[in-house]
Design a protein around this motif. Sequence first.
Motif, PDB file in Angstrom:
ATOM      1  N   UNK A  19      18.275   6.751 -25.581  1.00  0.00           N
ATOM      2  CA  UNK A  19      18.735   6.264 -24.284  1.00  0.00           C
ATOM      3  C   UNK A  19      20.010   6.998 -23.851  1.00  0.00           C
ATOM      4  N   UNK A  20      20.929   7.207 -24.770  1.00  0.00           N
ATOM      5  CA  UNK A  20      22.129   7.969 -24.435  1.00  0.00           C
ATOM      6  C   UNK A  20      21.757   9.365 -23.953  1.00  0.00           C
ATOM      7  N   UNK A  21      20.807   9.990 -24.633  1.00  0.00           N
ATOM      8  CA  UNK A  21      20.345  11.321 -24.220  1.00  0.00           C
ATOM      9  C   UNK A  21      19.776  11.288 -22.799  1.00  0.00           C
ATOM     10  N   UNK A  22      18.939  10.297 -22.509  1.00  0.00           N
ATOM     11  CA  UNK A  22      18.332  10.197 -21.178  1.00  0.00           C
ATOM     12  C   UNK A  22      19.391   9.954 -20.104  1.00  0.00           C
ATOM     13  N   UNK A  23      20.409   9.178 -20.437  1.00  0.00           N
ATOM     14  CA  UNK A  23      21.437   8.844 -19.445  1.00  0.00           C
ATOM     15  C   UNK A  23      22.298  10.053 -19.083  1.00  0.00           C
ATOM     16  N   UNK A  24      22.661  10.860 -20.072  1.00  0.00           N
ATOM     17  CA  UNK A  24      23.615  11.953 -19.814  1.00  0.00           C
ATOM     18  C   UNK A  24      22.948  13.318 -19.776  1.00  0.00           C
ATOM     19  N   UNK A  25      21.682  13.400 -20.150  1.00  0.00           N
ATOM     20  CA  UNK A  25      20.984  14.686 -20.185  1.00  0.00           C
ATOM     21  C   UNK A  25      21.017  15.283 -21.582  1.00  0.00           C
ATOM     22  N   UNK A  26      19.940  15.954 -21.942  1.00  0.00           N
ATOM     23  CA  UNK A  26      19.813  16.463 -23.314  1.00  0.00           C
ATOM     24  C   UNK A  26      20.900  17.469 -23.656  1.00  0.00           C
ATOM     25  N   UNK A  27      21.192  18.416 -22.773  1.00  0.00           N
ATOM     26  CA  UNK A  27      22.206  19.428 -23.084  1.00  0.00           C
ATOM     27  C   UNK A  27      23.565  18.785 -23.336  1.00  0.00           C
ATOM     28  N   UNK A  28      23.908  17.804 -22.521  1.00  0.00           N
ATOM     29  CA  UNK A  28      25.197  17.129 -22.692  1.00  0.00           C
ATOM     30  C   UNK A  28      25.220  16.293 -23.971  1.00  0.00           C
ATOM     31  N   UNK A  29      24.086  15.680 -24.294  1.00  0.00           N
ATOM     32  CA  UNK A  29      24.043  14.876 -25.509  1.00  0.00           C
ATOM     33  C   UNK A  29      24.088  15.762 -26.747  1.00  0.00           C
ATOM     34  N   UNK A  30      23.434  16.912 -26.701  1.00  0.00           N
ATOM     35  CA  UNK A  30      23.509  17.847 -27.829  1.00  0.00           C
ATOM     36  C   UNK A  30      24.945  18.317 -28.046  1.00  0.00           C
ATOM     37  N   UNK A  31      25.670  18.539 -26.967  1.00  0.00           N
ATOM     38  CA  UNK A  31      27.081  18.929 -27.063  1.00  0.00           C
ATOM     39  C   UNK A  31      27.875  17.812 -27.739  1.00  0.00           C
ATOM     40  N   UNK A  32      27.575  16.573 -27.365  1.00  0.00           N
ATOM     41  CA  UNK A  32      28.229  15.416 -27.991  1.00  0.00           C
ATOM     42  C   UNK A  32      27.930  15.366 -29.484  1.00  0.00           C
ATOM     43  N   UNK A  33      26.659  15.542 -29.857  1.00  0.00           N
ATOM     44  CA  UNK A  33      26.287  15.490 -31.268  1.00  0.00           C
ATOM     45  C   UNK A  33      26.986  16.579 -32.073  1.00  0.00           C
ATOM     46  N   UNK A  34      27.031  17.770 -31.523  1.00  0.00           N
ATOM     47  CA  UNK A  34      27.697  18.869 -32.218  1.00  0.00           C
ATOM     48  C   UNK A  34      29.167  18.530 -32.465  1.00  0.00           C
ATOM     49  N   UNK A  35      29.832  17.984 -31.454  1.00  0.00           N
ATOM     50  CA  UNK A  35      31.223  17.584 -31.605  1.00  0.00           C
ATOM     51  C   UNK A  35      31.392  16.455 -32.602  1.00  0.00           C
ATOM     52  N   UNK A  36      30.462  15.508 -32.572  1.00  0.00           N
ATOM     53  CA  UNK A  36      30.491  14.362 -33.492  1.00  0.00           C
ATOM     54  C   UNK A  36      30.372  14.821 -34.939  1.00  0.00           C
ATOM     55  N   UNK A  37      29.411  15.720 -35.211  1.00  0.00           N
ATOM     56  CA  UNK A  37      29.231  16.205 -36.577  1.00  0.00           C
ATOM     57  C   UNK A  37      30.444  16.994 -37.064  1.00  0.00           C
ATOM     58  N   UNK A  38      31.090  17.725 -36.152  1.00  0.00           N
ATOM     59  CA  UNK A  38      32.280  18.481 -36.536  1.00  0.00           C
ATOM     60  C   UNK A  38      33.486  17.566 -36.724  1.00  0.00           C
ATOM     61  N   UNK A  39      33.638  16.578 -35.842  1.00  0.00           N
ATOM     62  CA  UNK A  39      34.804  15.696 -35.901  1.00  0.00           C
ATOM     63  C   UNK A  39      34.834  14.876 -37.184  1.00  0.00           C
ATOM     64  N   UNK A  40      33.666  14.470 -37.669  1.00  0.00           N
ATOM     65  CA  UNK A  40      33.608  13.577 -38.820  1.00  0.00           C
ATOM     66  C   UNK A  40      33.031  14.246 -40.059  1.00  0.00           C
ATOM     67  N   UNK A  41      33.012  15.569 -40.100  1.00  0.00           N
ATOM     68  CA  UNK A  41      32.415  16.282 -41.230  1.00  0.00           C
ATOM     69  C   UNK A  41      33.052  15.870 -42.546  1.00  0.00           C
ATOM     70  N   UNK A  42      32.204  15.517 -43.504  1.00  0.00           N
ATOM     71  CA  UNK A  42      32.601  15.115 -44.848  1.00  0.00           C
ATOM     72  C   UNK A  42      33.538  13.906 -44.834  1.00  0.00           C
TER      73      UNK A  42
END
Length: 635
Positions: free
Chosen positions: A425-448
């Motif tokens: 649902x978050x992906x549909x609301x903001x668009x896939x490209x924007x959500x992928x950008x969010x995921x990439x940032x999320x994985x980097x921000x909380x890595x390990x």
Amino acid sequence: MAIQKLILSLFTLLMIVGCNESGTKNSALGVQAERKNKSGEIEVAYHNTQDYHSFSNPDSVKVTHLNLDLSVDFKQKTLSGHVTIDFQKITTDADTLILDTRDLVISKVMAQGKDIAFSLAKLDSFLGAALTIQLPTEADNVTIFYKTSPQASGLQWLTPAQTAGKTHPFLFTQSQPIHARSFIPLQDSPKVRVTYEATIRTPKELLAVMSAANDPDTLRDGQYHFSMPQAIPSYLIALAVGDLHFKAMGERTGVYSEIDILDAAAEEFEDTESMLIATEKNFGAYSWDRYDLLILPPSFPFGGMENPRLSFITPTVIAGDKSLVSLIAHELAHSWSGNTVTNATWRDLWLNEGFTTYLTYRIMEMVYGEERFNMEAVLGRQDLQADLDELKPMDQILAIDLNGRDPDAVFSNIPYEKGALFLRELEHKVGRANFDKFLLGYFEAFAFQSITTGDFIYYLEGTLLKEYSGKLSRERIDEWIFKPGVPKGAPVPESDAFAVVDEARNSWLSGTIDAKEIDSKHWVVHQWLYFLNNLPENLTTMQLEELDDAFELTISRNNEIAHSWLLICVNNWYEPAFPRLNEYLVSIGRNKLIKPLYRALASTPEGKVMAQKAFAKAKDGYHPLTVKVNEKFIK
């Protein structure tokens, strides 16, 4: 990229110590998300200050590294040896280290070359017993000498007869959620991350592998050395010992298994390297060097276990047509969501499994196309609905309350499929490209790092909720995370490939066509599962005979199709399928496949007798977790 990582690191630090305008308070112990109700009173939406499933004291003394030296004794069904534990004192006056154990025999504890005092608390029914060690003032490590129990919940010992090769015994571990404490004394909490080294001593004819750096060309000499340089939670520490062989599938991927199934496994999972490359392209570099698979005996209680560098996999997904390889995509996806960014407590499991299930669908789409993605999403939504129909409201919540409960209770389709649907649902609301950008940032921000639901909400407020305030709301986020069920207006997965299945099923049920007239020659496994799973609850013996005669469902060797068909047969008492049912229950230990069958059999007196006979025959070959889950049905 370096500047971006620095900004993300600073942002993460602010999350740990800061407080935002909406009342989200943060501390090193967790996050308390607050909001005001209509009366102006503050409601606590989420509060996490401790791991209810660990006795350990990482807020005072935190374990940082393990060095294991263990000998494997198949005759006694024990591991014995010692572990040296490096720790850091978080509070300067800390003088005790508290560890989790279950059924361990502790012979002595040493520090600085001397024996030191220790005590074992009274045994708790599912948490085990706290091991309290008195620390010398200057010590920064202790060494514990111990032995496991033959009944250790995290170990399964298989006789040669229970293996594919029938010649050598087999051992494997299963640590998740709190079973590592049954073979290592440690701080058994997902919020404690450790590096580890290990020396494992085995019979010379066997090979040991671990969730660490494995050398495919290692000399088979009965003494194996391992290193895991990245800090991981205890539930990802894994060991297997058996007559194992290796075959490469790609530059960074390969498969270990008994020789009898090695070629079939390598062929079935040959797309693993493609999955790895596709995931890296969208969600960031793979952090774990190699990604290999270990194919276990069929008694393994799960589909897969995402042990880093070496996922443990059930052989039940070797179907011969790659129809069940989404499980490989799922375990691979954990390399980002779960292994790198980890739930801090078992209440937060959805942060592991919801993200991973969402990524699984994306990986399947990238490698196999949109039609496969859509079919699997529809089937996943139906699996979710099946659990929603069975579970109490309290167990339909993503941030589930597990205080005082066995953490095994958290495993259902709620953290997996509901979590994935929320992210969709978050992906549909903001668009896939924007959500992928969010995921990439999320994985980097909380890595390990190990994080809570509150940490996720706070990060969401500073990113997507802030940037897309017109499309997303905190109230909707809270509904997804803290309320039972699926919110109204949630995404509804659809697949055009199922339209032809619906038409065929309806035509057959209405008597318009016979079963043999169903044109299924181009159907894939997912269409068969959709056909079977959406049949009416009550069918006549004549209807079942007709389907079986047309499609030979009782003798299907696809384990997922066989499961769906056999469940229909139990619910409609179709006796011609019962010999196959007995064989299925006795030969497979994967709970997803056998638990619904035992539960269905137990609903009638005649069925319970069948279940008792099958369970009695299969019990010695089942994993302890499989026994625990299913024995309640046969009593």
